[in-house]
Design a protein around this motif. Structure first.
Motif, PDB file in Angstrom:
ATOM      1  N   GLU A  20      28.329  40.582  34.727  1.00 58.55           N
ATOM      2  CA  GLU A  20      28.140  41.460  33.726  1.00 58.55           C
ATOM      3  C   GLU A  20      27.944  43.048  34.170  1.00 58.55           C
ATOM      4  N   ARG A  21      27.447  43.328  35.236  1.00 61.51           N
ATOM      5  CA  ARG A  21      27.288  44.703  35.845  1.00 61.51           C
ATOM      6  C   ARG A  21      28.521  45.051  36.318  1.00 61.51           C
ATOM      7  N   ALA A  22      29.568  44.259  36.960  1.00 61.15           N
ATOM      8  CA  ALA A  22      30.809  44.645  37.297  1.00 61.15           C
ATOM      9  C   ALA A  22      31.414  45.053  36.116  1.00 61.15           C
ATOM     10  N   LEU A  23      31.426  44.324  35.056  1.00 58.02           N
ATOM     11  CA  LEU A  23      32.292  44.638  33.683  1.00 58.02           C
ATOM     12  C   LEU A  23      31.916  45.809  33.223  1.00 58.02           C
ATOM     13  N   ASN A  24      30.428  45.950  33.082  1.00 52.18           N
ATOM     14  CA  ASN A  24      29.943  46.964  32.099  1.00 52.18           C
ATOM     15  C   ASN A  24      30.342  48.337  33.309  1.00 52.18           C
ATOM     16  N   THR A  25      30.351  48.418  34.553  1.00 54.57           N
ATOM     17  CA  THR A  25      30.444  49.414  35.502  1.00 54.57           C
ATOM     18  C   THR A  25      32.034  49.966  35.388  1.00 54.57           C
ATOM     19  N   GLY A  26      32.708  49.257  34.779  1.00 55.73           N
ATOM     20  CA  GLY A  26      34.215  49.632  34.811  1.00 55.73           C
ATOM     21  C   GLY A  26      35.123  48.977  35.594  1.00 55.73           C
TER      22      GLY A  26
END
Length: 161
Positions: free
Chosen positions: A58-64
């Motif tokens: 989730e963080r990877a996707l939300n971080t761009g």
């Protein structure tokens, strides 16, 4: 070789715990590096630590995260949701991924799996049959391409004269 490349190399060589430790260290100094979060997710998934992998995906996707890595993270997250029994989240993840990456057939295959889990058997079969017809080089399947495509969305229909 930079630290991230070193961590990826460790994961690829099977030294996953070492990779995780190094990636966690990098994440402290590079909290906006989407690749670090993706590699953490991937490493946890490699150890069958699906529940721990979710926030990293989730963080990877939300971080761009971008490009093929983004497609891979979407597949990883959706698949992880599915294996955890979070079927609606998995379905949404795959639907978003298919919209973003319509040519990535693997997303459609994993989407079919979650449709099956949700009891949407006809749509799951339709998805798989279309992918089979689109990708098979088998001459027998190719010779029935038209019929496979026709029946793909009519599996429950019967014809009575």
């Amino acid at each position: 070789m930079n630290s991230l490349d070193q961590a990826i190399s460790l994961r690829q060589k099977g030294n996953i715990q070492e990779a995780i430790q190094l990636l966690q260290e990098i994440s402290v100094t590079e909290p906006d590096n989407a690749q670090v979060w993706y590699q953490l997710a991937w490493s946890h998934d490699s150890l069958s630590l699906e529940r721990q992998a979710v926030p990293y995906y989730e963080r990877a996707l939300n971080t761009g995260l971008t490009g093929e890595d983004r497609a891979g993270a979407i597949l990883g997250l959706g698949s992880t949701y599915r294996t955890l029994g979070q079927y609606e989240q998995a379905k949404q993840c795959f639907e978003n991924g298919i919209r973003e990456f319509p040519d990535h057939r693997e997303l459609k295959i994993f989407y079919a799996m979650v449709l099956y889990n949700l009891g949407e058997h006809a749509e799951a079969m339709r998805q798989l049959l279309v992918q089979l017809a689109d990708t098979s080089a088998d001459q027998g399947i190719k010779s029935y391409d038209k019929a496979i495509r026709f029946y793909a969305d009519q599996l429950d229909q019967t014809w009575n004269d």
